[in-house]
Design a protein around this motif. Structure first.
Motif, PDB file in Angstrom:
ATOM      1  N   GLY A 175       1.000  -1.397   0.141  1.00 20.01           N
ATOM      2  CA  GLY A 175       0.021   0.016   0.068  1.00 20.01           C
ATOM      3  C   GLY A 175       0.917   1.193  -0.180  1.00 20.01           C
ATOM      4  N   PRO A 176       0.199   2.367   0.623  1.00 21.05           N
ATOM      5  CA  PRO A 176       1.141   3.645   0.333  1.00 21.05           C
ATOM      6  C   PRO A 176       1.928   3.925   1.319  1.00 21.05           C
ATOM      7  N   CYS A 202       0.479   8.172  -2.157  1.00 23.34           N
ATOM      8  CA  CYS A 202       0.482   6.948  -3.168  1.00 23.34           C
ATOM      9  C   CYS A 202       1.983   6.805  -3.523  1.00 23.34           C
ATOM     10  N   ARG A 203       2.215   5.415  -3.474  1.00 23.59           N
ATOM     11  CA  ARG A 203       3.589   4.834  -4.040  1.00 23.59           C
ATOM     12  C   ARG A 203       3.291   4.029  -5.125  1.00 23.59           C
ATOM     13  N   CYS A 204       2.079   3.761  -5.637  1.00 20.34           N
ATOM     14  CA  CYS A 204       2.026   2.890  -6.827  1.00 20.34           C
ATOM     15  C   CYS A 204       1.835   3.630  -7.965  1.00 20.34           C
ATOM     16  N   GLY A 205       1.711   4.970  -8.061  1.00 18.70           N
ATOM     17  CA  GLY A 205       1.484   5.970  -9.143  1.00 18.70           C
ATOM     18  C   GLY A 205       0.339   5.720  -9.724  1.00 18.70           C
ATOM     19  N   LYS A 206      -0.830   5.150  -9.020  1.00 14.58           N
ATOM     20  CA  LYS A 206      -2.111   4.994  -9.813  1.00 14.58           C
ATOM     21  C   LYS A 206      -3.250   5.732  -9.279  1.00 14.58           C
ATOM     22  N   SER A 207      -2.963   6.497  -8.250  1.00 18.35           N
ATOM     23  CA  SER A 207      -4.079   7.278  -7.084  1.00 18.35           C
ATOM     24  C   SER A 207      -4.590   8.278  -8.335  1.00 18.35           C
ATOM     25  N   CYS A 213      -3.128   8.684  -1.591  1.00 17.27           N
ATOM     26  CA  CYS A 213      -3.644   7.251  -1.793  1.00 17.27           C
ATOM     27  C   CYS A 213      -5.031   7.468  -1.869  1.00 17.27           C
ATOM     28  N   ASP A 214      -5.627   6.739  -2.665  1.00 15.09           N
ATOM     29  CA  ASP A 214      -7.189   6.652  -2.814  1.00 15.09           C
ATOM     30  C   ASP A 214      -7.710   5.297  -3.031  1.00 15.09           C
ATOM     31  N   GLY A 215      -6.866   4.150  -2.522  1.00  9.82           N
ATOM     32  CA  GLY A 215      -6.986   2.890  -2.521  1.00  9.82           C
ATOM     33  C   GLY A 215      -6.923   2.132  -3.769  1.00  9.82           C
ATOM     34  N   THR A 216      -6.488   2.651  -4.919  1.00 14.21           N
ATOM     35  CA  THR A 216      -6.525   2.012  -6.254  1.00 14.21           C
ATOM     36  C   THR A 216      -5.161   1.186  -6.286  1.00 14.21           C
ATOM     37  N   HIS A 217      -4.218   1.048  -5.305  1.00 17.17           N
ATOM     38  CA  HIS A 217      -3.082   0.224  -5.173  1.00 17.17           C
ATOM     39  C   HIS A 217      -3.652  -1.265  -5.199  1.00 17.17           C
TER      40      HIS A 217
HETATM   41  S1  FES Z   1      -0.472   3.484  -2.752  1.00 19.97           S
HETATM   42 FE1  FES Z   1      -1.197   4.453  -4.751  1.00 19.97          FE
HETATM   43  S2  FES Z   1      -3.466   4.365  -4.751  1.00 19.97           S
HETATM   44 FE2  FES Z   1      -2.758   3.568  -2.831  1.00 19.97          FE
END
Ligand code: FES
Length: 235
Positions: A175-176, A202-207, A213-217
């Motif tokens: 997660g974030p 966010c650290r997945c780049g997709k939020s 973070c918006d949970g998109t991970h």
């Molecule tokens: S870490 Fe990227 S949306 Fe949660």
């Protein structure tokens, strides 16, 4: 506020962390019903005066940046508003406690449902429900939920300045960044976001709500190496 520690969001690039701050894995612990009930702290990174953390999700050296954002053509455009929590959150007023809720920063850690959904519990007129609302709100890493007494006293967990690397084995994802203790976060143009005791970046780049973070991970299946065992060389 965390004196001297700042996280700067760079344009289409990583987070620059300035100031010595502990960074450790923080894993969501679930019970026999698969509900999120606690946090477990794991390995720590060496504390440094500064470091650069991946924001795009593509680094081969997570949690650090390795420059992959440039090759990946990462669009890190910040879309989150600079609105204080008190103004952005909705107040759900119950007979014994108030539950503040800002849904667009939800990191989907799911502590709010473990002992009874907080948004339903807040409407009940019994002490157990009041305590559950406080407990579940305090465990929320993003600060989406905050419990407020009827006299205005705000409940916040005691968090020292630190950064957690969230791991969510139940969902099978990482997660974030869980930013704790009032660390200042500044945008690429230098504007500070409202300072809070807890936020998730966010650290997945997709939020869709960068830098938060918006949970998109979860949908993206983000894995920093801790979930499927492909640990980077940085640990
Ligand atoms: S870490 Fe990227 S949306 Fe949660």
């Amino acid at each position: 506020m965390a004196d001297g520690v700042r996280i700067h969001v760079t344009k289409d690039g990583p987070y620059v962390v300035r100031g010595a701050v502990p960074i450790a894995r923080q894993t969501i612990v679930t019970d026999e019903r698969s509900e999120s009930v606690a946090w477990r702290e794991g390995e720590s990174l060496p504390v440094k005066p500064s470091c650069i953390l991946c924001r795009c999700g593509a680094s081969e050296s997570k949690p650090y940046c390795d420059g992959s954002h440039a090759l990946a053509g990462f669009d890190g455009t910040e879309t989150a508003p600079f609105v204080p929590y008190d103004e952005a959150a909705v107040a759900i007023e119950g007979p014994r406690i108030v539950l503040m809720d800002q849904v667009d920063i939800c990191a989907d850690a799911r502590f709010c449902a473990a002992k009874g959904r907080a948004w339903h519990r807040v409407e009940r007129d019994d002490e157990e429900s009041r305590e559950i609302v406080i407990e579940e709100s305090d465990l929320c890493p993003s600060g989406r939920y905050t419990a407020v007494e009827l006299d205005g006293t705000v409940h916040e967990p005691a968090l020292a300045p630190a950064i957690g690397l969230v791991e969510d084995p139940k969902a099978g994802v990482s997660g974030p960044l869980w930013v704790q203790g009032g660390i200042v976060v500044t945008s690429a143009d230098g504007t500070p976001y409202p300072v809070r005791n807890r936020v998730t970046l966010c650290r997945c780049g997709k939020s869709a709500n960068k830098p938060f973070c918006d949970g998109t991970h979860i949908e993206a299946g983000f894995d920093d190496g801790a979930i499927n065992g492909s640990e980077s060389a940085t640990w």
